[in-house]
Design a protein around this motif. Structure first.
Motif, PDB file in Angstrom:
ATOM      1  N   ALA A 141     -30.839  10.469 -12.440  1.00  0.00           N
ATOM      2  CA  ALA A 141     -32.132  10.061 -12.319  1.00  0.00           C
ATOM      3  C   ALA A 141     -32.141   8.674 -12.619  1.00  0.00           C
ATOM      4  N   PHE A 142     -31.964   8.186 -13.469  1.00  0.00           N
ATOM      5  CA  PHE A 142     -31.715   6.622 -13.706  1.00  0.00           C
ATOM      6  C   PHE A 142     -31.741   5.783 -12.488  1.00  0.00           C
ATOM      7  N   PHE A 143     -30.192   6.060 -11.915  1.00  0.00           N
ATOM      8  CA  PHE A 143     -30.040   5.302 -10.741  1.00  0.00           C
ATOM      9  C   PHE A 143     -30.708   5.609  -9.595  1.00  0.00           C
TER      10      PHE A 143
ATOM     11  N   PRO B 185     -16.816   0.460  -6.673  1.00  0.00           N
ATOM     12  CA  PRO B 185     -17.818   1.410  -7.368  1.00  0.00           C
ATOM     13  C   PRO B 185     -19.294   0.702  -7.576  1.00  0.00           C
ATOM     14  N   THR B 186     -19.205  -0.591  -7.707  1.00  0.00           N
ATOM     15  CA  THR B 186     -20.521  -1.323  -8.003  1.00  0.00           C
ATOM     16  C   THR B 186     -20.655  -2.321  -6.779  1.00  0.00           C
ATOM     17  N   THR B 187     -21.749  -1.991  -5.965  1.00  0.00           N
ATOM     18  CA  THR B 187     -21.886  -2.894  -4.755  1.00  0.00           C
ATOM     19  C   THR B 187     -22.791  -4.146  -5.433  1.00  0.00           C
ATOM     20  N   HIS B 188     -23.660  -3.980  -6.009  1.00  0.00           N
ATOM     21  CA  HIS B 188     -24.364  -5.275  -6.386  1.00  0.00           C
ATOM     22  C   HIS B 188     -24.709  -5.377  -7.910  1.00  0.00           C
ATOM     23  N   LEU B 189     -24.198  -6.471  -8.510  1.00  0.00           N
ATOM     24  CA  LEU B 189     -24.518  -6.424 -10.180  1.00  0.00           C
ATOM     25  C   LEU B 189     -25.496  -7.287 -10.345  1.00  0.00           C
ATOM     26  N   LEU B 190     -26.621  -6.684 -10.887  1.00  0.00           N
ATOM     27  CA  LEU B 190     -27.808  -7.394 -11.243  1.00  0.00           C
ATOM     28  C   LEU B 190     -27.984  -7.743 -12.705  1.00  0.00           C
TER      29      LEU B 190
ATOM     30  N   LEU C 129     -23.420   1.010 -27.227  1.00  0.00           N
ATOM     31  CA  LEU C 129     -23.080   2.362 -27.006  1.00  0.00           C
ATOM     32  C   LEU C 129     -23.501   2.959 -25.796  1.00  0.00           C
ATOM     33  N   LYS C 130     -24.676   2.659 -25.381  1.00  0.00           N
ATOM     34  CA  LYS C 130     -25.727   3.010 -23.943  1.00  0.00           C
ATOM     35  C   LYS C 130     -24.803   2.197 -22.887  1.00  0.00           C
ATOM     36  N   ALA C 131     -24.575   1.220 -23.106  1.00  0.00           N
ATOM     37  CA  ALA C 131     -23.912   0.240 -21.999  1.00  0.00           C
ATOM     38  C   ALA C 131     -22.473   1.085 -21.568  1.00  0.00           C
ATOM     39  N   MET C 132     -21.680   1.349 -22.868  1.00  0.00           N
ATOM     40  CA  MET C 132     -20.383   1.938 -22.492  1.00  0.00           C
ATOM     41  C   MET C 132     -20.598   3.316 -21.930  1.00  0.00           C
ATOM     42  N   VAL C 133     -21.520   4.057 -22.403  1.00  0.00           N
ATOM     43  CA  VAL C 133     -21.726   5.620 -21.851  1.00  0.00           C
ATOM     44  C   VAL C 133     -22.040   5.482 -20.415  1.00  0.00           C
ATOM     45  N   ALA C 134     -23.196   4.529 -20.066  1.00  0.00           N
ATOM     46  CA  ALA C 134     -23.573   4.388 -18.562  1.00  0.00           C
ATOM     47  C   ALA C 134     -22.591   3.954 -17.743  1.00  0.00           C
ATOM     48  N   ALA C 135     -21.965   2.980 -18.088  1.00  0.00           N
ATOM     49  CA  ALA C 135     -20.800   2.190 -17.390  1.00  0.00           C
ATOM     50  C   ALA C 135     -19.668   3.048 -17.261  1.00  0.00           C
ATOM     51  N   GLY C 136     -19.151   3.547 -18.426  1.00  0.00           N
ATOM     52  CA  GLY C 136     -17.967   4.357 -18.191  1.00  0.00           C
ATOM     53  C   GLY C 136     -18.000   5.929 -17.606  1.00  0.00           C
TER      54      GLY C 136
ATOM     55  N   ILE D 296     -35.529  -2.663 -12.846  1.00  0.00           N
ATOM     56  CA  ILE D 296     -35.792  -3.450 -14.314  1.00  0.00           C
ATOM     57  C   ILE D 296     -34.640  -2.784 -15.258  1.00  0.00           C
ATOM     58  N   GLY D 297     -34.392  -1.701 -15.478  1.00  0.00           N
ATOM     59  CA  GLY D 297     -33.485  -0.967 -16.121  1.00  0.00           C
ATOM     60  C   GLY D 297     -32.106  -1.452 -16.087  1.00  0.00           C
ATOM     61  N   MET D 298     -31.737  -2.027 -14.808  1.00  0.00           N
ATOM     62  CA  MET D 298     -30.363  -2.613 -14.735  1.00  0.00           C
ATOM     63  C   MET D 298     -30.250  -4.080 -15.438  1.00  0.00           C
ATOM     64  N   ILE D 299     -31.440  -4.583 -15.881  1.00  0.00           N
ATOM     65  CA  ILE D 299     -31.426  -6.042 -16.519  1.00  0.00           C
ATOM     66  C   ILE D 299     -31.781  -5.981 -17.623  1.00  0.00           C
TER      67      ILE D 299
ATOM     68  N   GLU E 280     -20.575   6.240 -15.159  1.00  0.00           N
ATOM     69  CA  GLU E 280     -20.951   5.999 -13.817  1.00  0.00           C
ATOM     70  C   GLU E 280     -19.852   5.399 -12.733  1.00  0.00           C
ATOM     71  N   THR E 281     -19.216   4.457 -13.126  1.00  0.00           N
ATOM     72  CA  THR E 281     -18.211   3.643 -12.114  1.00  0.00           C
ATOM     73  C   THR E 281     -17.134   4.264 -11.785  1.00  0.00           C
ATOM     74  N   THR E 282     -16.274   5.128 -12.830  1.00  0.00           N
ATOM     75  CA  THR E 282     -15.170   5.539 -12.630  1.00  0.00           C
ATOM     76  C   THR E 282     -15.491   6.905 -11.496  1.00  0.00           C
TER      77      THR E 282
ATOM     78  N   THR F 187     -27.592  -0.042  -6.672  1.00  0.00           N
ATOM     79  CA  THR F 187     -26.284  -0.824  -7.368  1.00  0.00           C
ATOM     80  C   THR F 187     -24.942  -0.375  -7.520  1.00  0.00           C
ATOM     81  N   GLN F 188     -24.936   1.128  -7.256  1.00  0.00           N
ATOM     82  CA  GLN F 188     -23.652   1.596  -7.309  1.00  0.00           C
ATOM     83  C   GLN F 188     -23.471   2.297  -6.024  1.00  0.00           C
ATOM     84  N   ASN F 189     -22.049   2.499  -5.877  1.00  0.00           N
ATOM     85  CA  ASN F 189     -21.639   3.006  -4.423  1.00  0.00           C
ATOM     86  C   ASN F 189     -21.327   4.609  -4.787  1.00  0.00           C
TER      87      ASN F 189
ATOM     88  N   MET G   3     -23.661  -6.460 -25.467  1.00  0.00           N
ATOM     89  CA  MET G   3     -22.829  -7.223 -24.808  1.00  0.00           C
ATOM     90  C   MET G   3     -23.176  -7.330 -23.526  1.00  0.00           C
ATOM     91  N   PHE G   4     -23.776  -6.559 -22.747  1.00  0.00           N
ATOM     92  CA  PHE G   4     -24.226  -6.658 -21.504  1.00  0.00           C
ATOM     93  C   PHE G   4     -25.325  -7.810 -20.882  1.00  0.00           C
ATOM     94  N   THR G   5     -26.264  -8.121 -22.021  1.00  0.00           N
ATOM     95  CA  THR G   5     -27.233  -8.850 -21.907  1.00  0.00           C
ATOM     96  C   THR G   5     -27.353  -9.982 -22.612  1.00  0.00           C
TER      97      THR G   5
HETATM   98  C1  STR Z   1     -27.618   0.988 -17.451  1.00  0.00           C
HETATM   99  C2  STR Z   1     -28.823   1.340 -18.237  1.00  0.00           C
HETATM  100  C3  STR Z   1     -28.382   1.258 -19.907  1.00  0.00           C
HETATM  101  O1  STR Z   1     -28.999   1.712 -20.686  1.00  0.00           O
HETATM  102  C4  STR Z   1     -27.503   0.040 -20.108  1.00  0.00           C
HETATM  103  C5  STR Z   1     -26.757  -0.553 -19.136  1.00  0.00           C
HETATM  104  C6  STR Z   1     -25.718  -1.717 -19.425  1.00  0.00           C
HETATM  105  C7  STR Z   1     -24.457  -1.475 -18.726  1.00  0.00           C
HETATM  106  C8  STR Z   1     -24.636  -1.436 -17.278  1.00  0.00           C
HETATM  107  C9  STR Z   1     -25.605  -0.238 -17.004  1.00  0.00           C
HETATM  108  C10 STR Z   1     -26.883  -0.230 -17.619  1.00  0.00           C
HETATM  109  C11 STR Z   1     -25.725   0.009 -15.517  1.00  0.00           C
HETATM  110  C12 STR Z   1     -24.218   0.107 -14.809  1.00  0.00           C
HETATM  111  C13 STR Z   1     -23.372  -1.032 -15.234  1.00  0.00           C
HETATM  112  C14 STR Z   1     -23.329  -0.978 -16.755  1.00  0.00           C
HETATM  113  C15 STR Z   1     -22.319  -2.364 -16.981  1.00  0.00           C
HETATM  114  C16 STR Z   1     -21.204  -1.840 -15.760  1.00  0.00           C
HETATM  115  C17 STR Z   1     -21.789  -0.965 -14.836  1.00  0.00           C
HETATM  116  C18 STR Z   1     -24.063  -2.321 -14.503  1.00  0.00           C
HETATM  117  C19 STR Z   1     -27.979  -1.440 -17.116  1.00  0.00           C
HETATM  118  C20 STR Z   1     -21.392  -1.584 -13.462  1.00  0.00           C
HETATM  119  O2  STR Z   1     -21.920  -0.846 -12.273  1.00  0.00           O
HETATM  120  C21 STR Z   1     -20.591  -2.299 -13.127  1.00  0.00           C
END
Ligand code: STR
Length: 417
Positions: A186-188, A298-303, A246-253, A90-93, A255-257, A405-407, A99-101
C-alpha cells in the motif's frame, strides 16, 4: 487517471519535462524518452518538478558530489511549502532520521554497524538459513498450484523469501510478515489515497518503535539489538535513529530483492537460449544476476537529493535548492557505458558487472551482498527443482504495479512443469 494529485499540480509543469507515469504503463518507452531528454533531464513527478540523471558517468560523479545532500530541508520546494506531506511520494524522502536521509560524518555514524553486519563474510553465517527458507518456499509453490497447475511466483516465492531473510536479520517475528508485506504494498502503490499512506506510515513507526523498546529491554541476536548497543567508547544511536535504520532496512530489504529475483526469472524465460547456457553450465548464475541488475533494475528512480550550491552538468545547471533523482533504469541502459546493444539482455556481455544499480559513493546499498546471496540461492534452487518452469500467460500480459520508484510486477503466474 486515478491520481488526484496530478490535477492539483503545486508547481506547475516545467515545459519539456518528461512526465513520469504513476501507472507505469510503458516503462521502456519512458526510459527511452528520459535518455533522449538528455544527460540531465527535467521530469515531472505528480506535478512536482525535478532533475534526473540518465547517464552512468554523470550519475557516478553526482553520487560522489558533496554539494548534493539527502536532507529534505535543503529542498526549496519543501522549505517554501509548495511540496507538503500531501504529495504521494513524500514518504520516499521525508522518512525520518536514518542512514538513508543523513550525510557526512553523521551518516557514517548511522551506517557503520549495518554495513559491517552485511559484509560477504558475515553473510556466510546466514546462507544456510536462506537455503532453508528457499526449500520451504519451493514446497509451497508446489502445494500452491491451482486446478490448472498455475501458481504466482511473486506471492508464493519471490515476495516471502526476502521478507523472511530481512525479518530474521532484524528480528521481526514471522507473525508480522504478512502485515508488513501488505503495508509496504500500500505504501508504494500510487492508487493508495495519501491519507491512508500517511496513516500506515504512522502505524509502522509505532510497530518499529515497539520492537526497538522490546530489544532494548531484552537484546537478542539480531541487527536491531546490535544497533541499540553503543559502540565501545562511541555514541549510541538514539531511538529515532535505530527506528529509522530498522525501517529503512526492512523496506529496502523486502521490496528490492523481489524485483531482482522475478526480473531474472522473467529475463531467462524470455531468453531460453541463455537459460540453456546457465543450466548447461556454460554461464554462471552470477552473470544472470548482474545482467538482470543492469538491464531490469529493481529501483527505477531513486528519490531524491538536493543541491546546496549551483552544480553544472554538461550545459545544464542544477540550481541551489533543486531536487535530483537518479534514474537507475536509464543508467543501466546507457549506451556509452554498455554499448549500442545496451537494451538487450545478454548474460555474456563484458560490461555486465559494471552497472551502478546499487548506487555509488557513501550511500551505496549496504544490502547489495545480501541481495546477491538471496538471488544466488533462490534462482538455481528454483530452476533445479522445476527445470520446466514457464510462464502461465504470454509475457506481454505481465503488468507492472502503479509504483513510481520501484520496478514491481503485479503477479508472475507460472507453471512448474
Ligand atoms: C521507505 C519508507 C521508509 O519507511 C523508509 C525508507 C528508507 C529506505 C528506502 C525506502 C523508504 C524505500 C525503498 C528504498 C529504500 C532504500 C533502498 C530502496 C529507496 C523510503 C530502493 O529502492 C533502492
Amino acid at each position: 487517471m486515478n491520481c488526484p494529485h496530478t490535477a492539483a499540480a503545486p508547481a506547475g509543469r516545467s515545459t519539456g519535462a518528461v512526465v513520469i507515469d504513476p501507472m507505469v504503463q510503458d516503462l521502456d518507452g519512458e526510459t527511452a524518452r528520459l535518455r533522449d531528454a538528455g544527460v540531465l533531464a527535467r521530469i515531472d513527478l505528480l506535478g512536482v518538478p525535478a532533475w534526473t540523471v540518465t547517464r552512468h558517468a554523470e550519475a557516478r560523479r553526482l553520487l560522489l558530489d558533496q554539494r548534493l545532500v539527502k536532507d529534505i530541508d535543503a529542498w526549496e520546494l519543501w522549505r517554501s511549502g509548495v511540496v507538503t506531506r500531501a504529495w504521494p511520494l513524500i514518504g520516499m524522502i521525508d522518512a525520518g532520521r536514518s542512514m538513508f536521509t543523513v550525510d557526512g560524518a553523521e551518516h557514517r555514524r548511522l551506517r557503520t554497524k549495518t554495513s559491517q553486519a552485511l559484509t560477504p563474510r558475515r553473510l556466510e553465517a546466514i546462507r544456510p538459513a536462506i537455503e532453508e527458507f528457499t526449500e520451504e518456499l519451493l514446497g509451497q509453490l508446489e502445494a500452491g498450484r491451482d486446478e490448472n497447475g498455475v501458481v504466482d511466483l511473486k506471492a508464493v516465492f519471490a515476495q516471502p523469501l526476502p521478507m523472511k531473510v530481512v525479518g530474521m536479520l532484524m528480528g521481526v517475528d514471522e507473525s508480522q510478515h504478512a502485515m508488513l508485506t501488505r503495508q509496504y504494498k500500500a505504501f508504494f502503490s500510487m492508487l493508495t489515497p495519501q491519507d491512508e499512506r500517511l496513516a500506515l506510515l504512522a502505524e509502522l513507526d509505532v510497530f518499529y518503535a515497539e520492537l526497538v523498546r522490546e530489544r532494548t529491554a531484552r537484546p537478542a541476536d539480531d541487527l536491531t539489538s546490535a544497533l541499540i548497543l553503543a559502540e565501545e567508547g562511541g555514541e549510541p544511536l538514539t531511538e529515532e535513529e535505530v527506528v529509522g535504520n530498522l525501517k529503512a532496512m526492512v523496506a529496502a530489504g523486502h521490496e528490492t530483492t523481489i524485483g531482482l529475483v522475478l526480473n531474472a526469472v522473467r529475463a531467462l524465460l524470455s531468453h531460453p537460449d541463455q537459460l540453456r547456457m546457465v543450466l548447461d553450465g556454460e554461464a554462471d548464475w552470477d552473470a544472470v544476476i548482474e545482467e538482470t541488475l543492469r538491464w531490469d533494475t529493481p529501483t527505477t528512480h531513486l528519490l531524491m537529493r538536493f543541491a546546496t550550491e549551483d552544480i553544472t552538468v554538461g550545459d545544464e545547471v542544477i540550481r541551489e535548492g533543486e531536487g535530483v533523482v537518479i534514474s537507475y533504469r536509464a543508467i543501466g541502459r546507457d549506451i556509452e557505458q554498455h554499448g549500442p546493444d545496451a537494451d538487450a539482455f545478454d548474460i555474456t556481455r563484458p560490461t555486465r558487472n559494471r552497472h551502478m544499480t546499487f548506487g555509488h559513493g557513501p550511500h551505496i546499498c549496504p544490502g547489495a551482498a545480501l541481495s546477491r546471496v538471496e538471488a544466488a540461492t533462490a534462482l538455481p534452487a528454483l530452476f533445479g527443482r522445476f527445470p520446466g518452469l514457464r510462464l502461465a500467460v504470454p509475457d506481454e500480459e505481465i503488468t507492472k504495479l502503479p509504483v513510481m520508484t520501484q520496478n514491481d510486477m503485479a503477479a508472475f503466474p507460472v507453471l512448474l512443469d
